[in-house]
Motif scaffolding. Structure first.
Motif, short mmCIF file in Angstrom:
data_model
loop_
_atom_site.label_atom_id
_atom_site.label_comp_id
_atom_site.label_asym_id
_atom_site.label_seq_id
_atom_site.Cartn_x
_atom_site.Cartn_y
_atom_site.Cartn_z
N TYR A 125 0.94 10.76 -18.17
CA TYR A 125 2.33 11.19 -18.08
C TYR A 125 2.51 11.99 -16.80
CZ TYR A 125 3.35 9.47 -22.72
OH TYR A 125 3.54 8.64 -23.79
N ARG A 126 3.53 11.64 -16.03
CA ARG A 126 3.77 12.35 -14.77
C ARG A 126 4.47 13.67 -15.05
NH1 ARG A 126 5.34 7.24 -13.72
NH2 ARG A 126 7.54 7.82 -13.86
N ILE A 127 3.91 14.72 -14.48
CA ILE A 127 4.54 16.03 -14.64
C ILE A 127 5.72 16.12 -13.68
CG2 ILE A 127 4.17 18.53 -14.55
CD1 ILE A 127 2.21 17.41 -16.49
N ALA A 128 5.51 15.66 -12.46
CA ALA A 128 6.50 15.86 -11.40
C ALA A 128 7.76 15.02 -11.58
CB ALA A 128 5.87 15.56 -10.05
N SER A 129 7.60 13.75 -11.85
CA SER A 129 8.75 12.86 -11.73
C SER A 129 9.11 12.14 -13.02
CB SER A 129 8.47 11.81 -10.65
OG SER A 129 7.41 10.98 -11.09
N SER A 130 8.87 12.80 -14.15
CA SER A 130 9.24 12.09 -15.38
C SER A 130 10.64 12.49 -15.81
CB SER A 130 8.23 12.36 -16.48
OG SER A 130 8.30 13.70 -16.88
N ASP B 108 0.82 -1.21 0.00
CA ASP B 108 0.00 0.00 0.00
C ASP B 108 0.85 1.26 0.00
OD1 ASP B 108 -2.49 -0.91 -0.31
OD2 ASP B 108 -3.22 -0.30 1.67
N SER B 109 1.92 1.24 0.77
CA SER B 109 2.77 2.43 0.87
C SER B 109 3.39 2.75 -0.48
CB SER B 109 3.86 2.21 1.91
OG SER B 109 4.67 1.11 1.54
N ASP B 110 3.79 1.71 -1.22
CA ASP B 110 4.36 1.93 -2.56
C ASP B 110 3.30 2.53 -3.47
OD1 ASP B 110 6.66 0.84 -1.67
OD2 ASP B 110 6.39 -1.11 -2.64
N ARG B 111 2.09 1.99 -3.36
CA ARG B 111 1.03 2.45 -4.23
C ARG B 111 0.73 3.93 -3.96
NH1 ARG B 111 -4.46 0.31 -3.02
NH2 ARG B 111 -4.80 2.49 -2.53
N LEU B 112 0.70 4.27 -2.71
CA LEU B 112 0.40 5.67 -2.36
C LEU B 112 1.47 6.61 -2.89
CD1 LEU B 112 -1.08 5.33 1.23
CD2 LEU B 112 -2.26 6.00 -0.88
N LYS B 113 2.71 6.16 -2.82
CA LYS B 113 3.81 6.98 -3.32
C LYS B 113 3.63 7.25 -4.81
CE LYS B 113 7.45 5.53 -0.93
NZ LYS B 113 8.48 4.49 -0.93
N VAL B 114 3.30 6.19 -5.55
CA VAL B 114 3.08 6.31 -6.99
C VAL B 114 1.93 7.26 -7.25
CG1 VAL B 114 2.18 5.09 -9.01
CG2 VAL B 114 4.01 4.06 -7.65
N GLU B 115 0.84 7.09 -6.50
CA GLU B 115 -0.36 7.87 -6.76
C GLU B 115 -0.14 9.35 -6.44
OE1 GLU B 115 -3.72 5.96 -5.04
OE2 GLU B 115 -3.60 4.33 -6.51
N GLU B 116 0.67 9.61 -5.46
CA GLU B 116 0.98 10.99 -5.11
C GLU B 116 1.68 11.69 -6.27
OE1 GLU B 116 3.96 12.32 -1.80
OE2 GLU B 116 2.40 11.01 -0.96
N ASN B 117 2.58 10.94 -6.93
CA ASN B 117 3.33 11.51 -8.04
C ASN B 117 2.49 11.69 -9.29
OD1 ASN B 117 5.90 12.10 -7.18
ND2 ASN B 117 6.49 9.94 -7.21
N VAL B 118 1.55 10.78 -9.52
CA VAL B 118 0.82 10.82 -10.78
C VAL B 118 -0.47 11.63 -10.66
CG1 VAL B 118 -0.32 8.58 -10.45
CG2 VAL B 118 0.02 9.45 -12.75
N PHE B 119 -1.19 11.47 -9.53
CA PHE B 119 -2.47 12.16 -9.38
C PHE B 119 -2.30 13.52 -8.70
CE2 PHE B 119 -4.00 7.63 -9.43
CZ PHE B 119 -4.62 7.72 -10.67
N ASP B 120 -1.64 14.43 -9.39
CA ASP B 120 -1.57 15.79 -8.85
C ASP B 120 -2.91 16.48 -9.09
OD1 ASP B 120 -1.48 16.31 -11.56
OD2 ASP B 120 0.60 16.94 -11.56
N VAL B 121 -3.08 17.66 -8.53
CA VAL B 121 -4.40 18.30 -8.57
C VAL B 121 -4.89 18.56 -10.01
CG1 VAL B 121 -5.70 20.38 -7.93
CG2 VAL B 121 -4.29 19.21 -6.22
N PRO B 122 -4.05 19.13 -10.90
CA PRO B 122 -4.55 19.34 -12.27
C PRO B 122 -4.96 18.03 -12.96
CG PRO B 122 -2.45 20.47 -11.93
CD PRO B 122 -2.69 19.64 -10.70
N THR B 123 -4.21 16.96 -12.71
CA THR B 123 -4.54 15.66 -13.32
C THR B 123 -5.87 15.15 -12.78
OG1 THR B 123 -2.19 15.18 -13.61
CG2 THR B 123 -3.70 13.30 -13.68
N LEU B 124 -6.05 15.26 -11.46
CA LEU B 124 -7.32 14.83 -10.85
C LEU B 124 -8.50 15.62 -11.41
CD1 LEU B 124 -6.41 14.22 -7.11
CD2 LEU B 124 -7.31 12.55 -8.75
#
Ligand code: ADP
Ligand code: MN
Length: 255
Positions: free
Chosen positions: A78-83, A20-36
């Motif tokens: 596409y991740r804005i933050a960590s690509s 779960d912790s790994d998943r949350l880390k990934v989701e934090e990076n990909v689901f930023d506010v504009p993407t959501l």
């Protein structure tokens, strides 16, 4: 406002083991506010009925399963933050279709996403089997899900084949490379066993991941084609296919 429902069963068995912790880390990076926000808007418009689990976490993008109004969808974000977008920069800056975009990371990523949609459309029109492209919005690409019951089709890399099966798949791949080149004016430019899915129903290939595909005007188009040819021949050599790269390279470009 409708909430995007999470479908936990959408997670592929192997991936469901993700901590779960790994998943949350990934989701934090990909689901930023504009993407959501875009996902909520698409959800309100009915383009997305429900978001599912993660299919893939790549260097630049994540792919998720989703339910559409009438079919299953794959959503590539596409991740804005960590690509790592240095490679993107090199590809896109020399493509004549994208010369006047501002040199900003976000804009490059948005242009890249639109380019992937366009490339998929051109490939499909040329008769190459690809996921049906549906829409691109900012850093989000929505396409047809290639798989069944929430399980994606296997990559060529993970498919066990008899020599004859491999030969017939190889022949279709070569034909697709030729159609891409002659009809779509495109070179895939990252073609390998990692970017080809196999439909297990009829053992036929599906090309994916066309963000980096370039038109023939790109100064490195032929170099990329030669590399694609080498990758494909390297993979199929284990099935006794021994074509010479120079010959295949010429055949794809022949009238
Ligand atoms: P990356 O740039 O991360 O390599 P890809 O476009 O290759 O992105 O997608 C990553 C993975 O997601 C693929 O290897 C494949 O397993 C899965 N995938 C991508 N597109 C689809 C699709 N349309 N249907 C099903 N699975 C897909
Ligand atoms: Mn890929």
């Amino acid at each position: 406002e409708k909430k995007i429902r999470r479908i936990d069963s959408a997670k592929d068995k192997s991936r469901a083991r993700e901590k779960d912790s790994d998943r949350l880390k990934v989701e934090e990076n990909v689901f930023d506010v504009p993407t959501l926000k875009i996902l909520y808007t698409l959800s309100n418009k009915g383009v997305i009925k429900a978001m599912g689990g993660s299919i893939s976490t790549g260097k630049e993008a994540n792919v998720f399963y989703a339910e559409g109004p009438d079919k299953e969808l794959a959503i590539k974000i596409y991740r804005i933050a960590s690509s790592t977008f240095r490679a993107m920069d090199a590809y896109i800056m020399k493509d004549p279709r994208f010369t006047n975009i501002r040199n900003k990371k976000r804009d490059i990523i948005f242009a890249w996403t639109r380019k992937e949609l366009q490339n998929l459309k051109r490939a499909k029109s040329a008769g190459v089997r690809v996921p049906e492209p549906i829409l691109a919005e900012k850093n989000i690409l929505i396409m047809e899900f290639m798989g069944e019951k929430e399980a994606p089709y296997p990559l060529l890399k993970n498919t066990h084949l008899e020599n004859e099966e491999a030969k017939s798949i190889f022949d279709i791949i070569v034909e697709y490379m030729r159609l891409l080149y002659k009809k779509a004016n495109l070179v895939h430019a990252d073609l390998s066993e990692y970017n080809i899915l196999i439909d297990p129903n009829n053992l036929t290939p599906i090309f994916i991941d066309m963000g980096q595909s370039v038109t023939l005007e790109h100064p490195n188009a032929r170099e990329f084609l030669y590399r694609d040819v080498q990758n494909i021949l390297r993979f199929f050599s284990r099935y006794g296919i021994k074509d010479k790269p120079e010959d295949l390279f010429k055949k794809i470009q022949a009238e």
